[in-house]
Design a protein around this motif. Sequence first.
Motif, PDB file in Angstrom:
ATOM      1  N   ALA A  65      39.883  34.353  31.169  1.00  0.00           N
ATOM      2  CA  ALA A  65      38.769  34.141  32.089  1.00  0.00           C
ATOM      3  C   ALA A  65      39.204  33.299  33.284  1.00  0.00           C
ATOM      4  CB  ALA A  65      37.612  33.464  31.360  1.00  0.00           C
ATOM      5  N   MET A  66      40.013  32.281  33.033  1.00  0.00           N
ATOM      6  CA  MET A  66      40.468  31.430  34.135  1.00  0.00           C
ATOM      7  C   MET A  66      41.404  32.181  35.082  1.00  0.00           C
ATOM      8  SD  MET A  66      38.872  28.622  33.904  1.00  0.00           S
ATOM      9  CE  MET A  66      39.187  26.867  33.866  1.00  0.00           C
ATOM     10  N   ARG A  67      42.278  33.002  34.529  1.00  0.00           N
ATOM     11  CA  ARG A  67      43.147  33.813  35.392  1.00  0.00           C
ATOM     12  C   ARG A  67      42.322  34.764  36.251  1.00  0.00           C
ATOM     13  NH1 ARG A  67      46.199  34.484  30.428  1.00  0.00           N
ATOM     14  NH2 ARG A  67      47.992  33.052  30.385  1.00  0.00           N
ATOM     15  N   CYS A  68      41.297  35.341  35.648  1.00  0.00           N
ATOM     16  CA  CYS A  68      40.429  36.259  36.382  1.00  0.00           C
ATOM     17  C   CYS A  68      39.703  35.530  37.511  1.00  0.00           C
ATOM     18  CB  CYS A  68      39.423  36.892  35.424  1.00  0.00           C
ATOM     19  SG  CYS A  68      38.302  38.078  36.195  1.00  0.00           S
ATOM     20  N   LEU A  69      39.201  34.333  37.236  1.00  0.00           N
ATOM     21  CA  LEU A  69      38.495  33.578  38.261  1.00  0.00           C
ATOM     22  C   LEU A  69      39.421  33.193  39.406  1.00  0.00           C
ATOM     23  CD1 LEU A  69      36.256  31.286  36.021  1.00  0.00           C
ATOM     24  CD2 LEU A  69      35.482  33.116  37.536  1.00  0.00           C
ATOM     25  N   ARG A  70      40.687  33.031  39.120  1.00  0.00           N
ATOM     26  CA  ARG A  70      41.625  32.668  40.181  1.00  0.00           C
ATOM     27  C   ARG A  70      41.972  33.874  41.059  1.00  0.00           C
ATOM     28  NH1 ARG A  70      46.713  28.645  40.652  1.00  0.00           N
ATOM     29  NH2 ARG A  70      47.371  29.370  42.687  1.00  0.00           N
ATOM     30  N   THR A  71      42.096  35.052  40.476  1.00  0.00           N
ATOM     31  CA  THR A  71      42.662  36.181  41.215  1.00  0.00           C
ATOM     32  C   THR A  71      41.682  37.290  41.577  1.00  0.00           C
ATOM     33  OG1 THR A  71      43.306  37.275  39.147  1.00  0.00           O
ATOM     34  CG2 THR A  71      44.913  35.780  40.143  1.00  0.00           C
ATOM     35  N   ALA A  72      40.567  37.408  40.860  1.00  0.00           N
ATOM     36  CA  ALA A  72      39.667  38.544  41.064  1.00  0.00           C
ATOM     37  C   ALA A  72      39.058  38.540  42.457  1.00  0.00           C
ATOM     38  CB  ALA A  72      38.566  38.545  40.010  1.00  0.00           C
ATOM     39  N   SER A  73      38.873  39.713  42.996  1.00  0.00           N
ATOM     40  CA  SER A  73      38.230  39.852  44.298  1.00  0.00           C
ATOM     41  C   SER A  73      36.816  39.286  44.243  1.00  0.00           C
ATOM     42  CB  SER A  73      38.181  41.330  44.692  1.00  0.00           C
ATOM     43  OG  SER A  73      37.483  41.503  45.903  1.00  0.00           O
ATOM     44  N   GLY A  74      36.461  38.499  45.241  1.00  0.00           N
ATOM     45  CA  GLY A  74      35.142  37.882  45.260  1.00  0.00           C
ATOM     46  C   GLY A  74      35.101  36.543  44.551  1.00  0.00           C
ATOM     47  N   PRO A 120      43.130  25.872  24.886  1.00  0.00           N
ATOM     48  CA  PRO A 120      44.366  26.201  25.619  1.00  0.00           C
ATOM     49  C   PRO A 120      44.511  25.383  26.895  1.00  0.00           C
ATOM     50  CG  PRO A 120      43.173  28.194  24.966  1.00  0.00           C
ATOM     51  CD  PRO A 120      42.245  27.041  24.746  1.00  0.00           C
ATOM     52  N   SER A 121      45.743  25.113  27.266  1.00  0.00           N
ATOM     53  CA  SER A 121      46.035  24.436  28.529  1.00  0.00           C
ATOM     54  C   SER A 121      46.020  25.444  29.672  1.00  0.00           C
ATOM     55  CB  SER A 121      47.408  23.764  28.462  1.00  0.00           C
ATOM     56  OG  SER A 121      47.796  23.287  29.735  1.00  0.00           O
ATOM     57  N   VAL A 122      45.520  25.013  30.833  1.00  0.00           N
ATOM     58  CA  VAL A 122      45.520  25.890  32.012  1.00  0.00           C
ATOM     59  C   VAL A 122      46.569  25.441  33.026  1.00  0.00           C
ATOM     60  CG1 VAL A 122      43.119  26.628  31.760  1.00  0.00           C
ATOM     61  CG2 VAL A 122      43.643  24.558  33.084  1.00  0.00           C
ATOM     62  N   THR A 123      47.544  24.643  32.595  1.00  0.00           N
ATOM     63  CA  THR A 123      48.583  24.183  33.517  1.00  0.00           C
ATOM     64  C   THR A 123      49.437  25.329  34.038  1.00  0.00           C
ATOM     65  OG1 THR A 123      49.950  23.639  31.581  1.00  0.00           O
ATOM     66  CG2 THR A 123      48.740  21.830  32.609  1.00  0.00           C
ATOM     67  N   SER A 124      49.505  26.430  33.303  1.00  0.00           N
ATOM     68  CA  SER A 124      50.275  27.578  33.783  1.00  0.00           C
ATOM     69  C   SER A 124      49.540  28.312  34.907  1.00  0.00           C
ATOM     70  CB  SER A 124      50.552  28.552  32.627  1.00  0.00           C
ATOM     71  OG  SER A 124      49.344  29.063  32.092  1.00  0.00           O
ATOM     72  N   TRP A 150      46.908  26.495  37.005  1.00  0.00           N
ATOM     73  CA  TRP A 150      46.791  25.456  38.037  1.00  0.00           C
ATOM     74  C   TRP A 150      47.605  24.253  37.577  1.00  0.00           C
ATOM     75  CZ3 TRP A 150      42.186  27.733  36.182  1.00  0.00           C
ATOM     76  CH2 TRP A 150      41.544  28.596  37.080  1.00  0.00           C
ATOM     77  N   ARG A 151      48.654  23.934  38.297  1.00  0.00           N
ATOM     78  CA  ARG A 151      49.482  22.801  37.897  1.00  0.00           C
ATOM     79  C   ARG A 151      48.717  21.487  38.030  1.00  0.00           C
ATOM     80  NH1 ARG A 151      52.824  22.301  34.048  1.00  0.00           N
ATOM     81  NH2 ARG A 151      53.877  20.285  34.187  1.00  0.00           N
ATOM     82  N   SER A 152      47.679  21.473  38.836  1.00  0.00           N
ATOM     83  CA  SER A 152      46.876  20.259  39.001  1.00  0.00           C
ATOM     84  C   SER A 152      46.164  19.858  37.716  1.00  0.00           C
ATOM     85  CB  SER A 152      45.843  20.457  40.120  1.00  0.00           C
ATOM     86  OG  SER A 152      44.966  21.524  39.816  1.00  0.00           O
ATOM     87  N   ALA A 153      46.111  20.746  36.724  1.00  0.00           N
ATOM     88  CA  ALA A 153      45.461  20.432  35.450  1.00  0.00           C
ATOM     89  C   ALA A 153      46.270  19.459  34.611  1.00  0.00           C
ATOM     90  CB  ALA A 153      45.225  21.714  34.652  1.00  0.00           C
ATOM     91  N   ASP A 154      47.535  19.246  34.964  1.00  0.00           N
ATOM     92  CA  ASP A 154      48.453  18.431  34.169  1.00  0.00           C
ATOM     93  C   ASP A 154      47.852  17.075  33.793  1.00  0.00           C
ATOM     94  OD1 ASP A 154      50.558  17.117  32.978  1.00  0.00           O
ATOM     95  OD2 ASP A 154      51.909  17.257  34.695  1.00  0.00           O
ATOM     96  N   TRP A 155      47.596  16.225  34.765  1.00  0.00           N
ATOM     97  CA  TRP A 155      47.106  14.867  34.482  1.00  0.00           C
ATOM     98  C   TRP A 155      45.658  14.876  34.003  1.00  0.00           C
ATOM     99  CZ3 TRP A 155      49.223  10.613  38.283  1.00  0.00           C
ATOM    100  CH2 TRP A 155      50.614  10.573  38.142  1.00  0.00           C
TER     101      TRP A 155
END
Length: 207
Positions: free
Chosen positions: A50-59, A116-120, A122-127
Amino acid sequence: MNAVGVAQEIIRPEVLQAVIVSALGSLAKSVTLAIDEVVVDVAPAHYLDAMRCLRTASGCQFEMLVDLCGVDYSEYRDGLWEGARYAVVSQLLSVNLNQRVRVRVFAHDDGFPVVPSVTSIWRSADWYEREAFDLFGIVFDGHDDLRRILTDYGFIGHPFRKDFPLSGHVEMRYDEEQRRVVYQPVTIEPREITPRIIREDKYGGLH
């Protein structure tokens, strides 16, 4: 501002809601509106997709993760909450499309909360994820450096959990004889302080 210097018009929440519903499909448990903001609830099994989709999906194109935090719902609604205890809430921003969305995922196991981690993505999720681990004890599967970030190395427990005592479990001090910092059980007795309210009959000239 977009690439040609023209300000993007803010999309109406109900329009963005429909776009996200279409983009996520069965990946979302629900897509609702709360205080004029779109809120997406997803299951841990579908969280990364879902997070990958929100990052890349059109719209959608939420290229920035601007915040991520843990939440302990154990005392929510005065203890009437019946769902899972721990959640991770993320705030996503699309600079290009001038829109925001909030995403929430609950950990299945209250005793050992894992998402799951979303650092892969958005790297900003790290800290942010390290902070949620430190303060709430939420484990982020796939994070490559998951360790405490705010509390001391010898800290015990997770201080933002609702059942964590205000005084903590241990205290530290410098021992003159040993010439080093030592840890010991908290010596402060827990107490409840009730503020004293002073009322004046003629306060402000009122009778």
